[in-house]
Design a protein around this motif. Structure first.
Motif, mmCIF file in Angstrom:
data_model
loop_
_atom_site.group_PDB
_atom_site.id
_atom_site.type_symbol
_atom_site.label_atom_id
_atom_site.label_comp_id
_atom_site.label_asym_id
_atom_site.label_seq_id
_atom_site.Cartn_x
_atom_site.Cartn_y
_atom_site.Cartn_z
ATOM 1 N N ARG A 190 1.816 5.392 0.076
ATOM 2 C CA ARG A 190 1.363 6.506 0.909
ATOM 3 C C ARG A 190 0.036 7.044 0.396
ATOM 4 O O ARG A 190 -0.229 7.006 -0.802
ATOM 5 C CB ARG A 190 2.412 7.619 0.897
ATOM 6 C CG ARG A 190 3.661 7.315 1.701
ATOM 7 C CD ARG A 190 4.663 8.430 1.546
ATOM 8 N NE ARG A 190 5.818 8.236 2.416
ATOM 9 C CZ ARG A 190 7.040 8.642 2.118
ATOM 10 N NH1 ARG A 190 7.271 9.266 0.977
ATOM 11 N NH2 ARG A 190 8.036 8.435 2.960
ATOM 12 N N HIS A 191 -0.769 7.546 1.305
ATOM 13 C CA HIS A 191 -2.105 8.011 0.930
ATOM 14 C C HIS A 191 -2.033 9.164 -0.067
ATOM 15 O O HIS A 191 -1.328 10.147 0.141
ATOM 16 C CB HIS A 191 -2.868 8.467 2.174
ATOM 17 C CG HIS A 191 -4.281 8.878 1.876
ATOM 18 N ND1 HIS A 191 -5.221 7.989 1.397
ATOM 19 C CD2 HIS A 191 -4.903 10.079 1.975
ATOM 20 C CE1 HIS A 191 -6.366 8.621 1.220
ATOM 21 N NE2 HIS A 191 -6.204 9.892 1.555
ATOM 22 N N ARG A 192 -2.739 8.994 -1.178
ATOM 23 C CA ARG A 192 -2.769 10.027 -2.209
ATOM 24 C C ARG A 192 -4.173 10.603 -2.375
ATOM 25 O O ARG A 192 -4.407 11.464 -3.203
ATOM 26 C CB ARG A 192 -2.305 9.454 -3.550
ATOM 27 C CG ARG A 192 -0.875 8.915 -3.545
ATOM 28 C CD ARG A 192 -0.450 8.500 -4.930
ATOM 29 N NE ARG A 192 0.918 7.991 -4.969
ATOM 30 C CZ ARG A 192 1.572 7.705 -6.089
ATOM 31 N NH1 ARG A 192 0.982 7.882 -7.267
ATOM 32 N NH2 ARG A 192 2.803 7.253 -6.032
ATOM 33 N N GLY A 193 -5.109 10.116 -1.615
ATOM 34 C CA GLY A 193 -6.487 10.554 -1.769
ATOM 35 C C GLY A 193 -7.194 9.737 -2.825
ATOM 36 O O GLY A 193 -6.640 9.423 -3.872
ATOM 37 N N ARG A 242 -9.475 6.425 -4.432
ATOM 38 C CA ARG A 242 -9.198 4.997 -4.577
ATOM 39 C C ARG A 242 -8.080 4.762 -5.598
ATOM 40 O O ARG A 242 -7.879 5.563 -6.509
ATOM 41 C CB ARG A 242 -10.462 4.238 -4.969
ATOM 42 C CG ARG A 242 -11.484 4.192 -3.839
ATOM 43 C CD ARG A 242 -12.659 3.293 -4.148
ATOM 44 N NE ARG A 242 -13.495 3.090 -2.973
ATOM 45 C CZ ARG A 242 -13.319 2.124 -2.089
ATOM 46 N NH1 ARG A 242 -12.339 1.249 -2.248
ATOM 47 N NH2 ARG A 242 -14.125 2.013 -1.044
ATOM 48 N N LEU A 243 -7.399 3.636 -5.423
ATOM 49 C CA LEU A 243 -6.210 3.344 -6.225
ATOM 50 C C LEU A 243 -6.429 2.102 -7.093
ATOM 51 O O LEU A 243 -7.198 1.203 -6.742
ATOM 52 C CB LEU A 243 -5.012 3.088 -5.304
ATOM 53 C CG LEU A 243 -4.651 4.200 -4.323
ATOM 54 C CD1 LEU A 243 -3.512 3.744 -3.420
ATOM 55 C CD2 LEU A 243 -4.273 5.465 -5.069
ATOM 56 N N TRP A 282 -7.173 -3.189 3.249
ATOM 57 C CA TRP A 282 -6.551 -2.259 2.313
ATOM 58 C C TRP A 282 -7.282 -2.257 0.981
ATOM 59 O O TRP A 282 -7.495 -1.203 0.379
ATOM 60 C CB TRP A 282 -5.089 -2.635 2.095
ATOM 61 C CG TRP A 282 -4.213 -2.377 3.277
ATOM 62 C CD1 TRP A 282 -4.588 -1.844 4.481
ATOM 63 C CD2 TRP A 282 -2.810 -2.635 3.376
ATOM 64 N NE1 TRP A 282 -3.512 -1.754 5.327
ATOM 65 C CE2 TRP A 282 -2.403 -2.231 4.682
ATOM 66 C CE3 TRP A 282 -1.872 -3.172 2.518
ATOM 67 C CZ2 TRP A 282 -1.083 -2.343 5.117
ATOM 68 C CZ3 TRP A 282 -0.549 -3.293 2.937
ATOM 69 C CH2 TRP A 282 -0.171 -2.876 4.224
ATOM 70 N N LYS A 286 -10.935 -0.693 1.407
ATOM 71 C CA LYS A 286 -10.928 0.731 1.749
ATOM 72 C C LYS A 286 -10.315 1.599 0.653
ATOM 73 O O LYS A 286 -10.743 2.729 0.438
ATOM 74 C CB LYS A 286 -10.160 0.948 3.056
ATOM 75 C CG LYS A 286 -10.863 0.415 4.286
ATOM 76 C CD LYS A 286 -10.031 0.650 5.532
ATOM 77 C CE LYS A 286 -9.903 2.131 5.840
ATOM 78 N NZ LYS A 286 -9.171 2.362 7.114
ATOM 79 N N ARG A 287 -9.301 1.063 -0.053
ATOM 80 C CA ARG A 287 -8.540 1.905 -0.960
ATOM 81 C C ARG A 287 -8.587 1.454 -2.415
ATOM 82 O O ARG A 287 -8.250 2.222 -3.317
ATOM 83 C CB ARG A 287 -7.057 1.930 -0.515
ATOM 84 C CG ARG A 287 -6.834 2.424 0.901
ATOM 85 C CD ARG A 287 -6.917 3.918 1.010
ATOM 86 N NE ARG A 287 -5.972 4.567 0.108
ATOM 87 C CZ ARG A 287 -4.664 4.690 0.345
ATOM 88 N NH1 ARG A 287 -4.145 4.212 1.467
ATOM 89 N NH2 ARG A 287 -3.890 5.298 -0.529
ATOM 90 N N ILE A 306 -2.269 -0.396 -5.254
ATOM 91 C CA ILE A 306 -2.230 -1.423 -4.222
ATOM 92 C C ILE A 306 -1.855 -2.714 -4.940
ATOM 93 O O ILE A 306 -2.581 -3.166 -5.832
ATOM 94 C CB ILE A 306 -3.580 -1.570 -3.515
ATOM 95 C CG1 ILE A 306 -3.929 -0.281 -2.772
ATOM 96 C CG2 ILE A 306 -3.548 -2.745 -2.539
ATOM 97 C CD1 ILE A 306 -5.266 -0.317 -2.073
ATOM 98 N N ARG A 355 0.846 -1.197 0.000
ATOM 99 C CA ARG A 355 0.000 0.000 0.000
ATOM 100 C C ARG A 355 0.882 1.247 0.000
ATOM 101 O O ARG A 355 1.658 1.461 0.931
ATOM 102 C CB ARG A 355 -0.895 0.016 1.243
ATOM 103 C CG ARG A 355 -1.889 1.184 1.301
ATOM 104 C CD ARG A 355 -2.586 1.234 2.638
ATOM 105 N NE ARG A 355 -1.637 1.515 3.718
ATOM 106 C CZ ARG A 355 -1.935 1.455 5.024
ATOM 107 N NH1 ARG A 355 -3.151 1.092 5.403
ATOM 108 N NH2 ARG A 355 -1.022 1.736 5.939
#
Length: 329
Positions: A89-92, A94-95, A169, A172-173, A130, A87
């Motif tokens: 770093r958070h980029r805002g 969904r990935l 993960w 959520k993402r 991810i 995962r």
């Protein structure tokens, strides 16, 4: 004279003992070679397998260089099938989700190998994905189609995990509409066969397939390559089988490939290059309605991009893969 006679006697005894030891070792099934698959492994007549590479493992972590976090999850307790999730770093928002299959001729390496751990850390950071790195079962203990079945199990697990809304993960993402599969060498072979199975049986829409120097062969290859393939699949499939020779597929089968986009990378000095290029030609000529991209690296050998990630050619290879994943059209 007596000392010379004693020395000669000792030499006779020593040679006799050595010869006896060699005969005993030669008749020991735990030491007699059944199949020499150097530089990957040696299998002995007892069934013992000695892997010569790809046995080092590293633990999941938060990578200091990229900030990518990783963790391991067991997907199937009955077989031990596991994955390592990455995962960034958070980029805002969904990935994209990338299911990745490592190489190693179907017989060595793992998702936990330092080379693949570093590669997936770098790829997750570069592409903003991810990643799900699959630790599929290896031959000869688990000959093909075990690895293909494991890939199918992981695909279904990823889809279920993203849909169940759990606090994971993926749920959520992850963006289910941007699901990719990829792999290098044997892993590229697995990725192709997974996409074919998904197209035929449904269950998931794969947005793109990235085949990185994939392990494809044809009917007319040298005897060593034929023996290796027979060893990998325990003699179940010949060189004309679509598992290893996709060019044997009829056009109608190509049109069922379960993805609308394919990236094929070819290292110019790779002996598998002719079959990799033929794959793209066959796909484009089959009436398949998708887009096939061919990326060739000059002056490099098979899967060069896994090592020395900072080299210009390896960096460009990864940038090409990242662009393929993040392309919006």
């Amino acid at each position: 004279m007596a000392s010379r006679a004693l020395l000669a006697l000792l030499m006779v005894v020593l040679c006799s003992s050595l010869a006896s030891a060699l005969r005993s070792r030669a008749s020991d099934p735990n030491m007699e070679v059944k199949f020499d698959f150097t530089p990957f492994l040696i299998q002995y007549k007892s069934g013992r397998v000695q892997r010569l590479m790809g046995t080092t493992v590293v633990a999941p972590s938060v990578d200091a260089r990229t900030g990518v976090a990783s963790k391991d999850v067991v997907v199937d307790q009955s077989t031990g099938l596991a994955v390592r999730l990455y995962r960034p770093r958070h980029r805002g928002g969904r990935l994209p989700v990338l299911i990745y299959f490592h190489g190693g001729a179907f017989v060595v390496e793992s998702a936990f190998d330092p080379v693949y751990h570093d590669y997936l850390n770098a790829l997750a950071a570069k592409a903003g994905v991810i990643a799900v790195s699959v630790n599929y079962r290896l031959a000869p203990e688990h000959p093909l189609p075990a690895a293909y079945n494991d890939s199918w199990t992981v695909l279904k697990w990823v889809v279920a995990d993203m849909h169940r809304g759990a606090d994971s993960w993926l749920a959520k993402r992850g963006d289910m509409s941007r699901l990719f599969v990829a792999g290098d060498s044997a892993g590229g072979n697995i990725a192709h066969n997974l996409a074919m199975r998904a197209g035929q049986h449904g269950g998931a829409r794969i947005h793109g397939v990235a085949l990185l120097d994939p392990y494809f062969l044809g009917t007319y290859v040298d005897p060593a390559a034929q023996k290796a393939w027979g060893f990998i699949c325990a003699g179940r499939y010949g060189m004309e089988h679509p598992y290893v020779n996709p060019m044997a597929l009829p056009a109608a089968a190509w049109r069922r490939l379960g993805s609308s986009r394919v990236l094929m990378t070819v290292s110019d000095l790779d002996r598998l290059g002719p079959w990799q290029r033929a794959y793209v030609d066959a796909l484009r000529g089959s009436g398949w309605p998708g887009q096939a991209q061919l990326y060739v690296t000059p002056g490099e050998g098979h899967c060069y991009f896994l090592n020395n990630l900072e080299s210009p050619k390896a960096a460009m290879h990864m940038a090409t893969l990242a662009a393929f994943i993040n392309r919006t059209t």
